[in-house]
Scaffold this motif. Structure first.
Motif, mmCIF file in Angstrom:
data_model
loop_
_atom_site.group_PDB
_atom_site.id
_atom_site.type_symbol
_atom_site.label_atom_id
_atom_site.label_comp_id
_atom_site.label_asym_id
_atom_site.label_seq_id
_atom_site.Cartn_x
_atom_site.Cartn_y
_atom_site.Cartn_z
ATOM 1 N N CYS A 84 0.809 -1.226 0.000
ATOM 2 C CA CYS A 84 0.000 0.000 0.000
ATOM 3 C C CYS A 84 0.841 1.273 0.000
ATOM 4 O O CYS A 84 0.315 2.362 -0.206
ATOM 5 C CB CYS A 84 -0.974 0.019 1.184
ATOM 6 N N GLY A 85 2.148 1.156 0.240
ATOM 7 C CA GLY A 85 3.041 2.302 0.163
ATOM 8 C C GLY A 85 3.134 3.149 1.417
ATOM 9 O O GLY A 85 3.841 4.158 1.426
ATOM 10 N N ILE A 86 2.453 2.762 2.474
ATOM 11 C CA ILE A 86 2.451 3.573 3.697
ATOM 12 C C ILE A 86 3.790 3.453 4.427
ATOM 13 O O ILE A 86 4.319 2.362 4.630
ATOM 14 C CB ILE A 86 1.292 3.165 4.632
ATOM 15 N N TYR A 87 4.316 4.631 4.823
ATOM 16 C CA TYR A 87 5.514 4.701 5.675
ATOM 17 C C TYR A 87 5.112 4.229 7.062
ATOM 18 O O TYR A 87 4.156 4.736 7.648
ATOM 19 C CB TYR A 87 6.031 6.145 5.694
ATOM 20 N N THR A 88 5.830 3.255 7.599
ATOM 21 C CA THR A 88 5.520 2.694 8.920
ATOM 22 C C THR A 88 6.437 3.246 10.011
ATOM 23 O O THR A 88 5.963 3.727 11.028
ATOM 24 C CB THR A 88 5.615 1.163 8.887
ATOM 25 N N PHE A 89 7.749 3.164 9.768
ATOM 26 C CA PHE A 89 8.724 3.657 10.747
ATOM 27 C C PHE A 89 10.076 3.798 10.070
ATOM 28 O O PHE A 89 10.269 3.311 8.955
ATOM 29 C CB PHE A 89 8.818 2.744 11.975
ATOM 30 N N HIS A 90 10.994 4.494 10.738
ATOM 31 C CA HIS A 90 12.344 4.635 10.188
ATOM 32 C C HIS A 90 13.365 4.686 11.319
ATOM 33 O O HIS A 90 13.095 5.210 12.387
ATOM 34 C CB HIS A 90 12.458 5.885 9.307
ATOM 35 N N GLN A 91 14.519 4.102 11.058
ATOM 36 C CA GLN A 91 15.640 4.208 11.989
ATOM 37 C C GLN A 91 16.305 5.541 11.698
ATOM 38 O O GLN A 91 16.672 5.841 10.571
ATOM 39 C CB GLN A 91 16.624 3.059 11.797
ATOM 40 N N ARG A 92 16.436 6.352 12.737
ATOM 41 C CA ARG A 92 16.883 7.729 12.558
ATOM 42 C C ARG A 92 18.383 7.848 12.345
ATOM 43 O O ARG A 92 19.173 7.130 12.941
ATOM 44 C CB ARG A 92 16.493 8.538 13.799
ATOM 45 N N ARG A 93 18.751 8.803 11.524
ATOM 46 C CA ARG A 93 20.167 9.160 11.359
ATOM 47 C C ARG A 93 20.624 9.937 12.585
ATOM 48 O O ARG A 93 21.738 9.749 13.068
ATOM 49 C CB ARG A 93 20.332 10.008 10.097
ATOM 50 N N SER A 94 19.763 10.824 13.082
ATOM 51 C CA SER A 94 20.139 11.676 14.216
ATOM 52 C C SER A 94 20.219 10.898 15.526
ATOM 53 O O SER A 94 20.941 11.298 16.426
ATOM 54 C CB SER A 94 19.143 12.825 14.365
#
Length: 147
Positions: A84-94
């Motif tokens: 479906c293309g939905i962003y779920t989560f991301h591991q942060r660079r900061s």
């Protein structure tokens, strides 16, 4: 996930739009970490994110459907449902020890639950800025129609 017997933080259930990717999450500080960013990706994605430690997310269904997207330094890892293309989560660079979790994926939550959300300055990433550190670019405000 962290040892549940010593952790009184609630466990939230979350999913992408189509339900292919499902996960459970404990937030680092509840919804008090809610924020947006004005970097090139976040501007286009438009999600409100809250914070979770890496070991506080457990994908319970659809791990194979998660698609990884990386850009610029390729340090941050942005995950989307391939169906479906939905962003779920991301591991942060900061903060590589944390995930930013899409509030709209968490059951019972909506980005419209927040009357005001901090927008972090991400056009020049804190790791690329002399002196580093987070800066506030502004605030996103939502006021519902009283009708």
């Amino acid at each position: 996930m962290a040892d549940a017997s010593n952790d009184d933080r609630p466990v939230y259930q979350a999913a992408c739009h189509c339900g292919t990717v499902q996960f459970s999450v404990r937030l680092t500080d509840g919804v008090r970490t809610a924020r947006r960013c004005n970097c090139s990706l976040c501007r286009r994605r438009g999600a409100v994110a809250v914070s979770a430690n890496l070991d506080d997310i457990s994908v319970t269904q659809g791990q194979e459907a998660l698609t990884l997207y990386q850009f610029h330094t390729r340090e941050a890892k942005h995950y989307f449902c391939s169906k479906c293309g939905i962003y779920t989560f991301h591991q942060r660079r900061s903060a590589p020890d944390q995930y930013g979790v899409n509030v709209a994926c968490i059951e019972g939550m909506s980005p419209f639950d927040f009357p005001e959300v901090i927008v972090s300055e991400g056009r020049i990433h804190p790791k690329d800025r002399a002196g580093g550190g987070s800066r506030v670019a502004g605030w996103l405000r939502y006021e519902s129609n009283p009708e």
